[in-house]
Structures are given as C-alpha cells and as structure tokens.
Write a protein that holds these residues in place. Structure first.
Motif, mmCIF file in Angstrom:
data_model
loop_
_atom_site.group_PDB
_atom_site.id
_atom_site.type_symbol
_atom_site.label_atom_id
_atom_site.label_comp_id
_atom_site.label_asym_id
_atom_site.label_seq_id
_atom_site.Cartn_x
_atom_site.Cartn_y
_atom_site.Cartn_z
ATOM 1 N N VAL A 33 17.744 113.803 37.297
ATOM 2 C CA VAL A 33 16.880 112.850 36.592
ATOM 3 C C VAL A 33 17.715 111.711 36.025
ATOM 4 N N TYR A 34 18.879 112.051 35.447
ATOM 5 C CA TYR A 34 19.781 111.032 34.912
ATOM 6 C C TYR A 34 20.240 110.077 36.014
ATOM 7 N N ALA A 35 20.650 110.635 37.172
ATOM 8 C CA ALA A 35 21.114 109.795 38.273
ATOM 9 C C ALA A 35 20.001 108.888 38.783
ATOM 10 N N THR A 36 18.795 109.403 38.858
ATOM 11 C CA THR A 36 17.661 108.601 39.313
ATOM 12 C C THR A 36 17.354 107.473 38.341
ATOM 13 N N LEU A 37 17.417 107.761 37.033
ATOM 14 C CA LEU A 37 17.160 106.715 36.043
ATOM 15 C C LEU A 37 18.219 105.626 36.072
ATOM 16 N N VAL A 38 19.474 106.002 36.220
ATOM 17 C CA VAL A 38 20.549 105.007 36.302
ATOM 18 C C VAL A 38 20.355 104.137 37.534
ATOM 19 N N PHE A 39 20.044 104.774 38.653
ATOM 20 C CA PHE A 39 19.834 104.021 39.889
ATOM 21 C C PHE A 39 18.647 103.080 39.756
ATOM 22 N N LEU A 68 24.831 98.098 43.155
ATOM 23 C CA LEU A 68 24.904 99.429 43.767
ATOM 24 C C LEU A 68 26.185 100.156 43.356
ATOM 25 N N ILE A 69 27.292 99.433 43.372
ATOM 26 C CA ILE A 69 28.570 100.024 42.972
ATOM 27 C C ILE A 69 28.526 100.433 41.504
ATOM 28 N N ARG A 70 27.909 99.615 40.667
ATOM 29 C CA ARG A 70 27.796 99.952 39.239
ATOM 30 C C ARG A 70 26.945 101.213 39.044
ATOM 31 N N ALA A 71 25.891 101.366 39.842
ATOM 32 C CA ALA A 71 25.049 102.564 39.734
ATOM 33 C C ALA A 71 25.845 103.813 40.107
ATOM 34 N N ILE A 72 26.636 103.724 41.162
ATOM 35 C CA ILE A 72 27.473 104.867 41.559
ATOM 36 C C ILE A 72 28.492 105.175 40.473
ATOM 37 N N GLY A 73 29.081 104.140 39.879
ATOM 38 C CA GLY A 73 30.043 104.342 38.795
ATOM 39 C C GLY A 73 29.414 105.001 37.583
ATOM 40 N N MET A 74 28.196 104.621 37.241
ATOM 41 C CA MET A 74 27.530 105.241 36.094
ATOM 42 C C MET A 74 27.169 106.699 36.373
ATOM 43 N N ILE A 75 26.819 107.005 37.615
ATOM 44 C CA ILE A 75 26.544 108.392 37.972
ATOM 45 C C ILE A 75 27.824 109.220 37.848
ATOM 46 N N GLY A 78 28.592 109.813 34.155
ATOM 47 C CA GLY A 78 27.784 110.901 33.595
ATOM 48 C C GLY A 78 28.253 112.264 34.065
ATOM 49 N N PHE A 79 28.615 112.365 35.345
ATOM 50 C CA PHE A 79 29.097 113.642 35.871
ATOM 51 C C PHE A 79 30.430 114.022 35.237
ATOM 52 N N GLY A 80 31.286 113.027 34.967
ATOM 53 C CA GLY A 80 32.554 113.302 34.305
ATOM 54 C C GLY A 80 32.362 113.829 32.899
ATOM 55 N N VAL A 81 31.388 113.257 32.177
ATOM 56 C CA VAL A 81 31.090 113.739 30.826
ATOM 57 C C VAL A 81 30.603 115.181 30.873
ATOM 58 N N GLY A 106 34.885 106.876 37.093
ATOM 59 C CA GLY A 106 33.565 106.297 36.834
ATOM 60 C C GLY A 106 33.644 105.016 36.033
ATOM 61 N N ILE A 107 34.564 104.984 35.048
ATOM 62 C CA ILE A 107 34.742 103.764 34.244
ATOM 63 C C ILE A 107 35.264 102.631 35.119
ATOM 64 N N ILE A 108 36.249 102.940 35.963
ATOM 65 C CA ILE A 108 36.819 101.899 36.827
ATOM 66 C C ILE A 108 35.781 101.388 37.821
ATOM 67 N N ILE A 109 35.000 102.287 38.418
ATOM 68 C CA ILE A 109 33.995 101.856 39.395
ATOM 69 C C ILE A 109 32.866 101.100 38.710
ATOM 70 N N THR A 110 32.481 101.531 37.486
ATOM 71 C CA THR A 110 31.401 100.842 36.782
ATOM 72 C C THR A 110 31.779 99.395 36.471
ATOM 73 N N PHE A 111 33.013 99.187 36.077
ATOM 74 C CA PHE A 111 33.441 97.836 35.697
ATOM 75 C C PHE A 111 34.275 97.175 36.792
ATOM 76 N N ALA A 112 34.010 97.499 38.052
ATOM 77 C CA ALA A 112 34.785 96.948 39.164
ATOM 78 C C ALA A 112 34.644 95.432 39.263
ATOM 79 N N LYS A 113 33.440 94.911 39.069
ATOM 80 C CA LYS A 113 33.238 93.463 39.188
ATOM 81 C C LYS A 113 34.000 92.721 38.103
#
Length: 121
Positions: A33-39, A68-75, A78-81, A106-113
């Motif tokens: 559910v968390y991954a779906t909401l982030v996406f 899309l990359i930010r969504a994967i990073g946020m997922i 969350g999985f890391g937490v 996840g932090i690096i991928i989330t803030f890749a841009k």
C-alpha cells in the motif's frame, strides 16, 4: 574428546541459532500500500504535454523519467526503514547493515536529479 562425545555432552539445546525473519502477510500488505501511494503521488503530480517546441517535449520526458526514478527511490527508502526496524527488533547486525545500505541507496536515488544538477553546475 571426540566429536560424538562433545555432541552428546552439549546437545542441541545449547546451540543458539537465529533464523532470518521474513515479512508477515500484514507487513507485506502495508508495504505494498505504501509503495502504491508513493508511486501514485509521484505520477499524479507530473503532466506531460506535447507542445509545439521539441525541446519542451524532451524536458517534459526528462521530468517524467526523473519522477519515476524518484518513486523507486522512495520505495527503497521505505523498505530500508522497515529493514532497519526489523533488524533492531531481532538484533541482527547483518540485516541492520543491509538496511542502512538500502536506506542510503534510497536517499541517493530519490535525490538523483538534485545531485546531477549540483554536479552539472
């Protein structure tokens, strides 16, 4: 003392084994559910219009791909937490290390841009 005698003397009761803990069905549902909401949040905020300017189309596509990359990073974040939390509960150092690595990735991928923008100047 032979191995057979040692095994008889100490037995299996004194051996402590930690089994890896898997996510239960409730945690899997919560994570999905968390991954779906982030996406959905990342996809719902971006609109891609094909304007007359070809450069605008490329910029819109770039924005879409980075969302899309930010969504994967946020997922992954969350999985890391979740992994770090489970490792603290089970006192498993290897799972804790994997959790922190997943969290950092996840932090690096989330803030890749933003990281690429800082590098490019």
């Amino acid at each position: 003392m032979k191995f057979y005698n040692m095994r008889k003397k100490y037995g299996k009761r004194n051996q402590k084994k930690t089994a890896p803990q898997s996510m239960g069905s409730g945690k899997k549902k919560t994570f999905s559910v968390y991954a779906t909401l982030v996406f959905a949040l990342c996809m719902g905020t971006i609109t891609v219009y094909a304007a007359g300017d070809p450069l605008a189309v490329v910029n819109n596509l770039s924005t879409f791909i980075f969302s899309l990359i930010r969504a994967i990073g946020m997922i992954l974040l969350g999985f890391g937490v979740v992994q770090v939390g489970l490792s603290l509960k089970s006192h498993d150092p290897s799972q804790r290390a994997n959790g922190f690595l997943t969290l950092a990735g996840g932090i690096i991928i989330t803030f890749a841009k933003e990281i690429l923008d800082l590098i490019m100047g």
